[in-house]
Design a protein around this motif. Sequence first.
Motif, short mmCIF file in Angstrom:
data_model
loop_
_atom_site.label_atom_id
_atom_site.label_comp_id
_atom_site.label_asym_id
_atom_site.label_seq_id
_atom_site.Cartn_x
_atom_site.Cartn_y
_atom_site.Cartn_z
N GLY A 480 0.80 -1.22 0.00
CA GLY A 480 0.00 0.00 0.00
C GLY A 480 0.83 1.26 0.00
N LEU A 481 2.17 1.12 0.02
CA LEU A 481 3.02 2.30 -0.03
C LEU A 481 2.75 3.08 -1.32
CD1 LEU A 481 5.43 3.96 1.10
CD2 LEU A 481 6.92 2.46 -0.23
N GLY A 482 2.47 4.35 -1.20
CA GLY A 482 2.17 5.16 -2.37
C GLY A 482 0.70 5.31 -2.64
N GLY A 483 -0.15 4.52 -1.93
CA GLY A 483 -1.58 4.75 -2.04
C GLY A 483 -2.40 3.55 -2.44
N GLN A 484 -1.93 2.69 -3.38
CA GLN A 484 -2.74 1.57 -3.85
C GLN A 484 -2.29 0.28 -3.19
OE1 GLN A 484 -3.86 1.20 -8.00
NE2 GLN A 484 -3.41 -0.98 -8.00
N MET A 485 -3.24 -0.41 -2.60
CA MET A 485 -2.99 -1.74 -2.04
C MET A 485 -3.55 -2.77 -3.00
SD MET A 485 -1.93 -3.72 0.52
CE MET A 485 -1.94 -2.88 2.11
N GLY A 486 -2.70 -3.55 -3.63
CA GLY A 486 -3.13 -4.57 -4.57
C GLY A 486 -2.57 -4.31 -5.96
N PRO A 487 -2.49 -5.34 -6.80
CA PRO A 487 -1.83 -5.22 -8.10
C PRO A 487 -2.59 -4.34 -9.08
CG PRO A 487 -2.89 -7.37 -7.85
CD PRO A 487 -2.98 -6.69 -6.52
N ILE A 488 -1.89 -3.95 -10.16
CA ILE A 488 -2.51 -3.19 -11.24
C ILE A 488 -3.22 -4.18 -12.15
CG2 ILE A 488 -2.12 -1.41 -12.98
CD1 ILE A 488 0.72 -1.10 -11.92
N GLY A 489 -4.43 -3.87 -12.53
CA GLY A 489 -5.19 -4.76 -13.41
C GLY A 489 -4.81 -4.56 -14.87
N ALA A 490 -5.29 -5.46 -15.72
CA ALA A 490 -5.03 -5.37 -17.16
C ALA A 490 -5.65 -4.10 -17.72
CB ALA A 490 -5.60 -6.60 -17.86
N GLY A 491 -4.86 -3.35 -18.47
CA GLY A 491 -5.34 -2.13 -19.09
C GLY A 491 -5.48 -0.96 -18.14
N GLN A 492 -5.01 -1.10 -16.90
CA GLN A 492 -5.13 -0.03 -15.91
C GLN A 492 -3.82 0.75 -15.80
OE1 GLN A 492 -6.39 -1.67 -12.18
NE2 GLN A 492 -8.48 -2.05 -12.88
N THR A 493 -3.95 2.00 -15.36
CA THR A 493 -2.80 2.87 -15.13
C THR A 493 -2.72 3.23 -13.65
OG1 THR A 493 -2.86 3.80 -17.37
CG2 THR A 493 -1.71 5.07 -15.69
N LEU A 494 -1.56 3.00 -13.06
CA LEU A 494 -1.31 3.37 -11.66
C LEU A 494 -0.67 4.75 -11.63
CD1 LEU A 494 -0.97 2.63 -8.59
CD2 LEU A 494 1.27 1.70 -9.23
N ALA A 495 -1.27 5.69 -10.91
CA ALA A 495 -0.69 7.03 -10.74
C ALA A 495 0.23 7.01 -9.53
CB ALA A 495 -1.78 8.08 -10.57
N VAL A 496 1.48 7.40 -9.70
CA VAL A 496 2.47 7.37 -8.63
C VAL A 496 2.95 8.78 -8.34
CG1 VAL A 496 4.70 6.45 -7.89
CG2 VAL A 496 3.23 5.07 -9.37
N GLN A 497 2.74 9.25 -7.10
CA GLN A 497 3.21 10.57 -6.70
C GLN A 497 4.73 10.56 -6.54
OE1 GLN A 497 1.26 13.41 -6.24
NE2 GLN A 497 3.23 14.47 -6.11
#
Length: 606
Positions: A480-497
């Motif tokens: 959960g470091l950075g905000g999201q807990m759990g993997p990135i799904g197919a076709g998804q974009t993770l925003a990283v501060q």
Amino acid sequence: MLDPDISTADALRHLHMAETDPHVLDRRRFLQLIGLGVGAGALGGPISSLLDLTLPGLDPSVWAAGPAGPNDGVLIVLGMFGGNDGLNTVVPIDDQHYYDQHGGLAIAPSQVLPIDAATGLHPELTTFKQFWDAGQLAIVEGIGYPNPDLSHFNSMATWMAGSPTGIPTSGWLGRWLDGYLGTSKDLYAAVQIGQSVPLHLVGRDQRGTSVAAGRPSFGASTNAETQKIYTAMRRLGVGDPATWRGRVGAAMIDQLDLAATLAPLIPPDNELSDQPLVAEMEVMARLVNANLGVRVLTAGWGDFDSHAGQPSQHPARMRELNAAVARFFAVLSPEWRNRVTIMTFSEFGRTSWSNDGAGTDHGTAAPHFVLGANVRGGRYGQRPTLAGLGRWDRMAFHVDFRDYYGSVIDGWLGGGASDVLGGRSIQQLALFAHAPGVVPPTPPPSPTPTPVPAVTVPPLIGAGRFVSIAPQRVCDTRSGLGGQMGPIGAGQTLAVQITGRGGVPASGVVGVAVNVTSVNPTEPGFFSVFPSNAPATGSSSLNPTPGRAVPNMAIVGLGPDGRIGVFNAFGTADCLVDVLGYISSSPAAGLLPLVPARLLDTRTGV
């Protein structure tokens, strides 16, 4: 059964060997028993550990007084009893969750002693900041143990024993002492400054010695009439050490010898600080200077149990700690600088959420300090994430306290950590740049530079200066470091501060160098890394492969919000992002980051 809500003071009483223990006949107790009254009652110096009849074969008259070997490290261990608030000691100034959850207890970024863009020390820890600036302070973050216990007594016993399971019967430093001394006896090898011996200095066969923070009186006088009494006592004490009389006599003679040894080393009580920890650490420094053979010295203070009134309580504890360490090094002789290391411990940290009493409650993970001239300064372990923590949630730990202890035993005390810590394979933290007694080499003076003809370089519009920084993790979807807990799904974009975290400034940054790692992917695919305000381009920054952790470095521009995007093409995958450096927006000869674009692909003819 002990009350689970037992206080810090009561827990400490249970975890120290008191001088009134009926199974112990020490020098002070002996003198009290034979009626020396005031003289015995005023006696300072070693107490309950000096003649313990429960240790088979102990002959208290057999003790060795130094000196320590030239490469023997001396360890100072400071217990912060009651549960120190680690978040207000090593302050996560880049974490808004800290300010939201700690509320009015949180320390503003403008008030801390900054060590990087993400972290600051408590404003009272000025001496610690000096060690940090010199590269001689290690901050080990996220220390704890499995299945944490929120009872002062149970958790304190766990830390002192160096074991998270079972009923403790010995301590980690006591077991080290067993291996160090073997069958020999040395009253000075391990010393607690105080009035009793704590569990962590009690071994299976050996035990540390307690020394009061003050000059001993009885046994130390040089008055001629008193010396006659001492001489008479020595004659009365001579006897066969195998008999009761001989053992008691040896205890009496040793008391006189010890008092005479310590008295010249320790100033009168009225010359010591009225702050207990400051006085105790001055006595520590003087014992080290005397080279009596001391290898370990311990002390503890508090109370850190700040359920209420923390705005005044915790700064006072930090002020005491800073003053004590400063006094220790002011008194310590320079030749010992490269042979002494200080470390801290506490039975637990505090909660990230403040309570209604302007305090915090018992926690489960906290940072600790290791400092000294031969320490490899820096941040170790991992700061626990605060994202998603509810009011009664506790932070996860990342460094097992046995690895913390073991790294100090193996790196500074000469080894044997696995045996001391129950056969555990130690994950070494590499806390030391040099072995005890090794004076770090002085770097050679820089040569006089050869003049270089000036070259006119046209300004680069929009380009910037590249600034390298120590790698810092800013995103880990597993925790959960950075905000999201759990993997990135197919076709998804993770925003990283990126800006304001991991050593990257909050503003004035146009790009960043990052190491992006895919972990636990379910399908082969690719990650694209790009500025947060740009669309996913289909350009591959790295290719996740099931069963492997795949890293790759990328230099990428930042969106207006200071973020980057990480696009996952197929399946699901966890993502780790570490920052390695950034590109300043200040005009200079340097780099201009672009949005990734594919220039060649032989599969499609691009």
